[in-house]
Scaffold this motif. Structure first.
Motif, PDB file in Angstrom:
ATOM      1  N   GLY A 119      15.574   7.758  -2.336  1.00 26.30           N
ATOM      2  CA  GLY A 119      16.591   6.884  -2.900  1.00 26.30           C
ATOM      3  C   GLY A 119      16.156   6.323  -4.232  1.00 26.30           C
ATOM      4  N   ALA A 120      17.092   5.680  -4.928  1.00 23.56           N
ATOM      5  CA  ALA A 120      16.831   5.194  -6.281  1.00 23.56           C
ATOM      6  C   ALA A 120      15.760   4.114  -6.306  1.00 23.56           C
ATOM      7  CB  ALA A 120      18.131   4.673  -6.894  1.00 23.56           C
ATOM      8  N   PHE A 121      15.826   3.164  -5.375  1.00 23.66           N
ATOM      9  CA  PHE A 121      14.843   2.086  -5.376  1.00 23.66           C
ATOM     10  C   PHE A 121      13.445   2.645  -5.145  1.00 23.66           C
ATOM     11  CE2 PHE A 121      14.793  -2.658  -4.874  1.00 23.66           C
ATOM     12  CZ  PHE A 121      13.416  -2.809  -4.790  1.00 23.66           C
ATOM     13  N   ALA A 122      13.327   3.576  -4.191  1.00 26.55           N
ATOM     14  CA  ALA A 122      12.032   4.180  -3.888  1.00 26.55           C
ATOM     15  C   ALA A 122      11.474   4.916  -5.094  1.00 26.55           C
ATOM     16  CB  ALA A 122      12.170   5.130  -2.699  1.00 26.55           C
ATOM     17  N   ALA A 123      12.302   5.697  -5.772  1.00 29.77           N
ATOM     18  CA  ALA A 123      11.848   6.432  -6.953  1.00 29.77           C
ATOM     19  C   ALA A 123      11.388   5.478  -8.051  1.00 29.77           C
ATOM     20  CB  ALA A 123      12.980   7.324  -7.467  1.00 29.77           C
ATOM     21  N   HIS A 124      12.113   4.390  -8.215  1.00 30.43           N
ATOM     22  CA  HIS A 124      11.786   3.371  -9.210  1.00 30.43           C
ATOM     23  C   HIS A 124      10.415   2.758  -8.917  1.00 30.43           C
ATOM     24  CE1 HIS A 124      12.898   0.331 -12.179  1.00 30.43           C
ATOM     25  NE2 HIS A 124      12.649  -0.639 -11.319  1.00 30.43           N
ATOM     26  N   LEU A 181      12.111  -6.993  12.170  1.00 29.52           N
ATOM     27  CA  LEU A 181      10.673  -6.980  11.954  1.00 29.52           C
ATOM     28  C   LEU A 181      10.342  -7.869  10.773  1.00 29.52           C
ATOM     29  CD1 LEU A 181      10.004  -3.184  12.471  1.00 29.52           C
ATOM     30  CD2 LEU A 181       9.840  -5.029  14.125  1.00 29.52           C
ATOM     31  N   PRO A 182       9.062  -8.197  10.573  1.00 29.82           N
ATOM     32  CA  PRO A 182       8.716  -9.069   9.449  1.00 29.82           C
ATOM     33  C   PRO A 182       9.170  -8.475   8.129  1.00 29.82           C
ATOM     34  CG  PRO A 182       6.849  -8.812  10.943  1.00 29.82           C
ATOM     35  CD  PRO A 182       7.906  -7.841  11.397  1.00 29.82           C
ATOM     36  N   ALA A 183       9.781  -9.294   7.307  1.00 34.47           N
ATOM     37  CA  ALA A 183      10.286  -8.831   6.013  1.00 34.47           C
ATOM     38  C   ALA A 183       9.146  -8.646   5.039  1.00 34.47           C
ATOM     39  CB  ALA A 183      11.279  -9.840   5.451  1.00 34.47           C
ATOM     40  N   PRO A 184       9.292  -7.727   4.065  1.00 36.27           N
ATOM     41  CA  PRO A 184       8.288  -7.593   3.024  1.00 36.27           C
ATOM     42  C   PRO A 184       8.135  -8.911   2.279  1.00 36.27           C
ATOM     43  CG  PRO A 184       9.891  -5.810   2.939  1.00 36.27           C
ATOM     44  CD  PRO A 184      10.403  -6.819   3.917  1.00 36.27           C
ATOM     45  N   ALA A 185       6.911  -9.238   1.914  1.00 37.13           N
ATOM     46  CA  ALA A 185       6.677 -10.507   1.223  1.00 37.13           C
ATOM     47  C   ALA A 185       7.426 -10.624  -0.091  1.00 37.13           C
ATOM     48  CB  ALA A 185       5.184 -10.707   1.016  1.00 37.13           C
ATOM     49  N   PRO A 186       7.377  -9.597  -0.991  1.00 36.98           N
ATOM     50  CA  PRO A 186       8.137  -9.735  -2.231  1.00 36.98           C
ATOM     51  C   PRO A 186       9.600  -9.370  -2.004  1.00 36.98           C
ATOM     52  CG  PRO A 186       6.374  -8.075  -2.402  1.00 36.98           C
ATOM     53  CD  PRO A 186       6.599  -8.384  -0.958  1.00 36.98           C
ATOM     54  N   ALA A 187      10.506 -10.097  -2.618  1.00 44.69           N
ATOM     55  CA  ALA A 187      11.924  -9.752  -2.528  1.00 44.69           C
ATOM     56  C   ALA A 187      12.184  -8.513  -3.351  1.00 44.69           C
ATOM     57  CB  ALA A 187      12.777 -10.907  -3.046  1.00 44.69           C
ATOM     58  N   PRO A 188      12.982  -7.539  -2.861  1.00 45.01           N
ATOM     59  CA  PRO A 188      13.165  -6.284  -3.576  1.00 45.01           C
ATOM     60  C   PRO A 188      13.734  -6.442  -4.963  1.00 45.01           C
ATOM     61  CG  PRO A 188      13.865  -6.061  -1.304  1.00 45.01           C
ATOM     62  CD  PRO A 188      13.567  -7.502  -1.522  1.00 45.01           C
ATOM     63  N   PHE A 227       1.445  -0.265  -4.689  1.00 46.93           N
ATOM     64  CA  PHE A 227       2.396  -1.083  -3.930  1.00 46.93           C
ATOM     65  C   PHE A 227       3.737  -0.359  -3.953  1.00 46.93           C
ATOM     66  CE2 PHE A 227       5.756  -4.276  -3.624  1.00 46.93           C
ATOM     67  CZ  PHE A 227       5.387  -4.900  -2.447  1.00 46.93           C
ATOM     68  N   TYR A 228       4.228   0.002  -2.795  1.00 52.38           N
ATOM     69  CA  TYR A 228       5.495   0.715  -2.681  1.00 52.38           C
ATOM     70  C   TYR A 228       6.503  -0.146  -1.923  1.00 52.38           C
ATOM     71  CZ  TYR A 228       2.858   5.087  -3.599  1.00 52.38           C
ATOM     72  OH  TYR A 228       2.078   6.071  -4.135  1.00 52.38           O
ATOM     73  N   GLU A 229       7.740  -0.087  -2.326  1.00 49.50           N
ATOM     74  CA  GLU A 229       8.799  -0.682  -1.524  1.00 49.50           C
ATOM     75  C   GLU A 229      10.112   0.054  -1.772  1.00 49.50           C
ATOM     76  OE1 GLU A 229       9.419  -4.801  -2.329  1.00 49.50           O
ATOM     77  OE2 GLU A 229       9.945  -4.483  -4.423  1.00 49.50           O
ATOM     78  N   SER A 230      11.049  -0.186  -0.884  1.00 54.78           N
ATOM     79  CA  SER A 230      12.359   0.437  -0.989  1.00 54.78           C
ATOM     80  C   SER A 230      13.393  -0.532  -0.442  1.00 54.78           C
ATOM     81  CB  SER A 230      12.408   1.744  -0.199  1.00 54.78           C
ATOM     82  OG  SER A 230      13.709   2.302  -0.217  1.00 54.78           O
ATOM     83  N   ALA A 231      14.565  -0.496  -1.004  1.00 59.97           N
ATOM     84  CA  ALA A 231      15.689  -1.258  -0.468  1.00 59.97           C
ATOM     85  C   ALA A 231      16.961  -0.450  -0.672  1.00 59.97           C
ATOM     86  CB  ALA A 231      15.816  -2.625  -1.145  1.00 59.97           C
ATOM     87  N   CYS A 232      17.866  -0.595   0.257  1.00 55.22           N
ATOM     88  CA  CYS A 232      19.123   0.148   0.178  1.00 55.22           C
ATOM     89  C   CYS A 232      20.249  -0.741   0.666  1.00 55.22           C
ATOM     90  CB  CYS A 232      19.043   1.415   1.021  1.00 55.22           C
ATOM     91  SG  CYS A 232      20.580   2.364   1.018  1.00 55.22           S
ATOM     92  N   LYS A 276      21.998  -4.335   4.283  1.00 55.34           N
ATOM     93  CA  LYS A 276      20.798  -3.980   3.518  1.00 55.34           C
ATOM     94  C   LYS A 276      19.650  -3.641   4.461  1.00 55.34           C
ATOM     95  CE  LYS A 276      17.498  -6.416   0.513  1.00 55.34           C
ATOM     96  NZ  LYS A 276      17.251  -7.742  -0.093  1.00 55.34           N
ATOM     97  N   LEU A 277      18.876  -2.649   4.051  1.00 52.88           N
ATOM     98  CA  LEU A 277      17.627  -2.292   4.712  1.00 52.88           C
ATOM     99  C   LEU A 277      16.541  -2.301   3.658  1.00 52.88           C
ATOM    100  CD1 LEU A 277      15.919  -1.153   7.087  1.00 52.88           C
ATOM    101  CD2 LEU A 277      16.723   1.137   6.421  1.00 52.88           C
ATOM    102  N   ALA A 278      15.480  -3.084   3.862  1.00 56.97           N
ATOM    103  CA  ALA A 278      14.386  -3.180   2.893  1.00 56.97           C
ATOM    104  C   ALA A 278      13.064  -2.968   3.609  1.00 56.97           C
ATOM    105  CB  ALA A 278      14.400  -4.543   2.211  1.00 56.97           C
ATOM    106  N   SER A 279      12.151  -2.242   2.958  1.00 60.50           N
ATOM    107  CA  SER A 279      10.856  -1.945   3.574  1.00 60.50           C
ATOM    108  C   SER A 279       9.769  -1.923   2.518  1.00 60.50           C
ATOM    109  CB  SER A 279      10.887  -0.582   4.289  1.00 60.50           C
ATOM    110  OG  SER A 279      11.894  -0.527   5.277  1.00 60.50           O
ATOM    111  N   SER A 280       8.545  -2.173   2.955  1.00 55.42           N
ATOM    112  CA  SER A 280       7.379  -1.978   2.097  1.00 55.42           C
ATOM    113  C   SER A 280       6.481  -0.925   2.744  1.00 55.42           C
ATOM    114  CB  SER A 280       6.624  -3.294   1.881  1.00 55.42           C
ATOM    115  OG  SER A 280       6.249  -3.865   3.125  1.00 55.42           O
TER     116      SER A 280
END
Length: 431
Positions: A338-343, A4-11, A366-371, A382-386
């Motif tokens: 997860g840690a990225f989401a909490a951050h 699917l389309p990647a989030p615009a900002p890099a995690p 603005f929320y995002e997560s990456a694992c 890696k899985l990344a989402s906004s």
């Protein structure tokens, strides 16, 4: 699998950008100057994990910052995230251990090493085990997880010395490593996985890959059984491909169709009963069902499912607008625990708190997560989402995921990116 389309900002750059004035924290810094015009309010933060420590430091460093007190029971932190890489022999345990000296030295932040035992929401007061009472104007609660009692028949936390969970900060991960290294040749490791939702959805399966990496060096005829109550799991195609490439048939996944949901344990005998059939094992890693940390429960913030409902636009607890709940304890809609989401949630909360105290409107969240999940040395996926608020819930807006059969250079870049992210997030948490 589809991409699917990647989030615009890099995690990776997000957290750095947020600190320096980007989308998330930048709005918070703009909201703060009005606070300097009156007596400083007091914000208490409980829990020095990816949510709490990030929020405390960002609040303390904001222009016209409120008074900030951070309460953390542990004298240092062994991060849960990246701990699987220790089990795979890729990082030493000390790489995961972080002292709090630099955190305590953050200007405007008072660090209290004590355990919060109660929250009086009417009086806006936190009670500490040592007897201190902390009155607050706003409270940030990041209590992590606790286990659901009885969720794994025959096992309780009192059995964790025999069958470790290794799923909270502390020395349990070292115990699991010791047990894996000491097991007899040709022995069996069992990993009992939890039902969703739970902390870091890919972690049990990455753990299997990392334990297999260690066993291939010291015990190549050993077996790993994954007992799973779920009929599928995150990144399943990628994990199964990685296990096939790196684990030489060592890992067997047993889903609910074959008894993965009907497991009973006998810790004193090192036995599992799978649909009534006895399976003797040498090491058993038990990851029980989970709920919000006990302090959230005692404060009356949790719903019937054990998690804390929050406002999608701010991370405020739905039960109390003076409290923000971050990280694994929160029911954050589509966001994984997860840690990225909490951050990321921490920066949204900081913006909202400073705007609330200043009487101004917060910026759009603005929320995002990456694992990142490690399959072997130099091979990570890696899985990344906004995410964004929608109809009162946090919903996923875009996602990207590693693909099967990627070339070695791509996987190596993903592996290196994970280490860069770990360095970045721990620096922002602990200074």
């Amino acid at each position: 699998m589809t991409r699917l389309p990647a989030p615009a900002p890099a995690p990776l750059p997000l957290s750095r950008r947020a600190v320096l004035g980007g989308i998330a924290a930048g709005g918070a810094l703009l909201a703060a100057p009005a606070l300097a015009q009156r007596a400083l309010p007091h914000v208490v933060v409980i829990g020095a994990g990816p949510g709490g420590a990030t929020a405390a430091r960002a609040l303390a460093r904001a222009a016209g910052a409120p008074r900030v007190t951070l309460v953390e029971a542990n004298a240092d932190t062994i991060t849960c995230f990246f701990s699987n890489l220790y089990l795979g022999g890729l990082v030493p345990l000390e790489h995961l251990r972080h002292g709090h000296d630099r955190l305590a030295a953050t200007p405007g932040l008072r660090l209290v090493h004590d355990r919060a035992t109660a929250i009086d929401r009417d009086a806006r007061r936190v009670v500490l085990a040592g007897g201190e009472m902390l009155d607050y104007d706003r409270l940030v609660l990041s209590p992590g997880i606790d286990f659901v009692p009885g969720s794994v028949p025959g096992w309780s936390e009192s059995d964790a010395a025999l069958m470790p969970h290794s799923y909270k900060s502390g020395d349990q991960v070292a115990l699991l490593m010791q047990q894996v290294q000491a097991m007899p040749q040709g022995g069996t490791v069992a990993i009992v996985t939890p039902p969703a939702p739970y902390r870091c959805p890919p972690a049990p399966y990455e753990r299997a890959a990392m334990i297999a990496r260690t066993l291939r060096r010291v015990n190549p005829t050993a077996k790993i059984l994954i007992l799973d109550p779920k009929d599928h799991f995150t990144k399943q195609v990628l994990f199964e491909e990685g296990w096939g490439r790196h684990a030489d048939g060592m890992i067997d996944w047993i889903g609910p169709e074959f008894g993965g949901a009907a497991v009973e344990l006998r810790p004193d005998r090192m036995e599992l009963l799978v649909e009534g059939e006895v399976q003797r094992v040498d090491v058993c890693n038990v990851i029980p069902a989970q709920r919000a940390g006990v302090l959230a429960q005692l404060a009356g913030l949790t719903a019937a499912d054990g998690w804390v409902p929050v406002r999608a636009e701010s991370m405020q607890a739905q039960a109390d607008p003076a409290i923000w709940v971050l990280g694994d304890a929160a029911d954050a809609g589509a966001m994984p625990k997860g840690a990225f989401a909490a951050h990321a949630q921490a920066y949204v909360a900081v913006d909202a708190i400073l705007a609330d105290l200043a009487g101004t409107a917060p910026h759009p969240p603005f929320y995002e997560s990456a694992c990142w999940s490690c399959l072997a040395k130099g091979d990570s996926v890696k899985l990344a989402s906004s995410f964004a608020p929608h109809d009162g819930r946090i919903e996923q807006t875009a996602t990207s995921i590693s693909q099967p059969a990627e070339d070695a250079a791509t996987r190596r870049a993903t592996y290196d990116e994970a280490f860069s992210w770990y360095h970045t997030i721990t620096a922002e948490m602990f200074g």
